[in-house]
Design an enzyme around this catalytic site. Structure first.
Site, short mmCIF file in Angstrom:
data_model
loop_
_atom_site.label_atom_id
_atom_site.label_comp_id
_atom_site.label_asym_id
_atom_site.label_seq_id
_atom_site.Cartn_x
_atom_site.Cartn_y
_atom_site.Cartn_z
N ARG A 90 -0.12 8.50 10.33
CA ARG A 90 -1.40 7.81 10.57
C ARG A 90 -1.56 7.46 12.06
O ARG A 90 -2.65 7.56 12.61
CB ARG A 90 -1.48 6.53 9.71
CG ARG A 90 -1.76 6.84 8.24
CD ARG A 90 -1.33 5.70 7.33
NE ARG A 90 -1.97 4.44 7.63
CZ ARG A 90 -1.47 3.26 7.28
NH1 ARG A 90 -0.32 3.18 6.62
NH2 ARG A 90 -2.13 2.16 7.56
N ARG B 138 0.83 -1.21 0.00
CA ARG B 138 0.00 0.00 0.00
C ARG B 138 0.86 1.25 0.00
O ARG B 138 1.88 1.30 0.68
CB ARG B 138 -0.91 0.00 1.24
CG ARG B 138 -2.32 -0.45 0.93
CD ARG B 138 -3.14 -0.69 2.15
NE ARG B 138 -3.24 0.46 3.05
CZ ARG B 138 -3.99 0.47 4.15
NH1 ARG B 138 -4.70 -0.60 4.47
NH2 ARG B 138 -4.05 1.52 4.92
P1 AP5 Z 1 -4.29 -5.37 9.09
O1 AP5 Z 1 -5.31 -6.37 9.46
O2 AP5 Z 1 -4.19 -4.93 7.68
O3 AP5 Z 1 -4.41 -4.09 10.07
P2 AP5 Z 1 -5.45 -2.88 10.06
O4 AP5 Z 1 -5.75 -2.60 11.49
O5 AP5 Z 1 -6.59 -3.18 9.15
O6 AP5 Z 1 -4.51 -1.74 9.50
P3 AP5 Z 1 -4.80 -0.63 8.37
O7 AP5 Z 1 -3.46 -0.11 7.96
O8 AP5 Z 1 -5.68 -1.14 7.31
O9 AP5 Z 1 -5.52 0.45 9.20
P4 AP5 Z 1 -5.74 1.90 8.81
O10 AP5 Z 1 -6.73 2.29 9.81
O11 AP5 Z 1 -4.50 2.73 8.79
O12 AP5 Z 1 -6.13 1.86 7.26
P5 AP5 Z 1 -7.51 2.03 6.51
O13 AP5 Z 1 -7.45 1.24 5.27
O14 AP5 Z 1 -8.64 1.84 7.44
O15 AP5 Z 1 -2.86 -5.93 9.55
C1 AP5 Z 1 -1.66 -5.25 9.22
C2 AP5 Z 1 -0.53 -6.25 8.88
O16 AP5 Z 1 -0.22 -7.00 10.03
C3 AP5 Z 1 -0.88 -7.28 7.79
O17 AP5 Z 1 0.25 -7.55 7.03
C4 AP5 Z 1 -1.30 -8.54 8.58
O18 AP5 Z 1 -1.04 -9.72 7.85
C5 AP5 Z 1 -0.40 -8.40 9.81
N1 AP5 Z 1 -1.03 -8.94 11.02
C6 AP5 Z 1 -2.33 -8.84 11.41
N2 AP5 Z 1 -2.52 -9.42 12.61
C7 AP5 Z 1 -1.30 -9.88 13.00
C8 AP5 Z 1 -0.83 -10.57 14.16
N3 AP5 Z 1 -1.65 -10.91 15.16
N4 AP5 Z 1 0.50 -10.88 14.23
C9 AP5 Z 1 1.35 -10.54 13.22
N5 AP5 Z 1 0.96 -9.90 12.10
C10 AP5 Z 1 -0.35 -9.57 11.99
O19 AP5 Z 1 -7.48 3.59 6.14
C11 AP5 Z 1 -6.54 4.08 5.18
C12 AP5 Z 1 -6.78 5.56 4.94
O20 AP5 Z 1 -8.11 5.77 4.40
C13 AP5 Z 1 -6.75 6.46 6.19
O21 AP5 Z 1 -5.43 6.85 6.52
C14 AP5 Z 1 -7.62 7.63 5.74
O22 AP5 Z 1 -6.93 8.51 4.89
C15 AP5 Z 1 -8.72 6.94 4.92
N6 AP5 Z 1 -9.88 6.55 5.74
C16 AP5 Z 1 -10.35 5.29 5.95
N7 AP5 Z 1 -11.43 5.30 6.74
C17 AP5 Z 1 -11.66 6.61 7.05
C18 AP5 Z 1 -12.63 7.27 7.87
N8 AP5 Z 1 -13.58 6.58 8.55
N9 AP5 Z 1 -12.56 8.63 7.97
C19 AP5 Z 1 -11.60 9.34 7.30
N10 AP5 Z 1 -10.66 8.76 6.53
C20 AP5 Z 1 -10.68 7.41 6.40
MG MG Z 2 -7.30 -2.32 7.32
#
Ligand code: AP5
Ligand code: MG
Length: 216
Positions: free
Chosen positions: A171, A160
């Site tokens: 973030r 990403r």
């Molecule tokens: P993963 O499951 O992908 O973690 P995640 O919590 O989903 O992390 P994200 O990076 O997706 O969260 P985010 O909130 O920054 O992004 P989002 O897409 O929502 O796990 C991460 C990694 O760790 C993976 O490789 C996985 O395999 C590994 N892993 C998982 N569990 C593990 C474990 N137990 N042990 C070891 N490894 C593990 O948002 C992106 C952007 O979109 C934001 O920055 C913002 O600009 C926008 N956005 C999204 N939603 C909104 C909103 N509601 N309001 C405003 N802007 C928004």
């Molecule tokens: Mg996510």
């Protein structure tokens, strides 16, 4: 079942929400995934959201609230859903509360996943996602069998654009300032279930299922 996943970037919201969505047969609604698809397809929402996402900032509330209100009206959400990455501000949480009230509907629980900062950085810098099916891997913690290829569908794995260290740090800062206060908001409403998000993916999933069943 109507659930919210709360937790910092990399806490495993997407990973755990997907498993839970499969278990309950309800959709995982990830605002991040919806926004990334909009950016890819160059829709007007995508064009407006891209700059914020690339900087690690939140997309403005009105855009995200409109997006989620539309998504929750789709028929597949009738029996429930898992919100992954929404709400992220108090204004979003209040808009969701009002929308649910208007539908005479309510949330069942908010799962708050806690993970140490160093671990978050390690997880995000190594994350790889399948372009075709969205399956998630990690170069060290959860590698695909063939490097660069998805185990599930053979699709290409990519990193990403917001998973660069400087953007990840921004973030995390945005999360602490704007999203972490929602834990108190939902705790006040008696909905908050806090989960220790360190350890193996399967063990954490079992713990989430256990606390949800205990609550039911
Ligand atoms: P993963 O499951 O992908 O973690 P995640 O919590 O989903 O992390 P994200 O990076 O997706 O969260 P985010 O909130 O920054 O992004 P989002 O897409 O929502 O796990 C991460 C990694 O760790 C993976 O490789 C996985 O395999 C590994 N892993 C998982 N569990 C593990 C474990 N137990 N042990 C070891 N490894 C593990 O948002 C992106 C952007 O979109 C934001 O920055 C913002 O600009 C926008 N956005 C999204 N939603 C909104 C909103 N509601 N309001 C405003 N802007 C928004
Ligand atoms: Mg996510």
């Amino acid at each position: 079942m109507r659930l919210i996943f709360l937790g910092p970037p990399g806490s495993g919201k997407g990973t755990q929400a997907k498993l839970l969505a499969e278990k309950y047969g309800i959709p995982q609604v990830s605002t991040g995934d919806i926004l990334r698809a909009a950016v890819r397809e160059r829709t007007s929402l995508g064009k407006r959201a891209k700059g914020y996402m690339d900087q690690g900032e939140l997309v403005p509330d009105p855009l995200v609230i409109a997006l989620i209100e539309e998504r929750l009206r789709v028929a597949d959400c009738r029996e429930g859903y898992i919100l992954d990455g929404f709400p992220r501000t108090l204004a979003q949480a209040e808009a969701l509360r009002d929308a649910l009230e208007a539908l005479n509907s309510r949330l069942d629980a908010v799962i708050n996943v806690e993970v140490e900062q160093g671990e978050l950085l390690r997880r995000l810098t190594g994350r790889r996602t399948c372009r075709a099916c969205g399956a998630m891997f990690h170069t060290v913690f959860n590698p695909s069998k063939v490097a660069g290829k998805c185990d599930a569908c053979g699709g290409e794995l990519y990193q990403r654009s917001d998973d660069q260290e400087a953007t990840i740090r921004e973030r995390l800062k945005v999360y602490t300032e704007q999203t972490a206060p929602l834990a108190a908001f939902y705790n006040h409403g008696g909905l908050l279930l806090t989960i220790h998000g360190m350890g193996k993916i399967d063990t954490i999933f079992e713990e989430i299922c256990r606390v949800l069943e205990r609550r039911a």
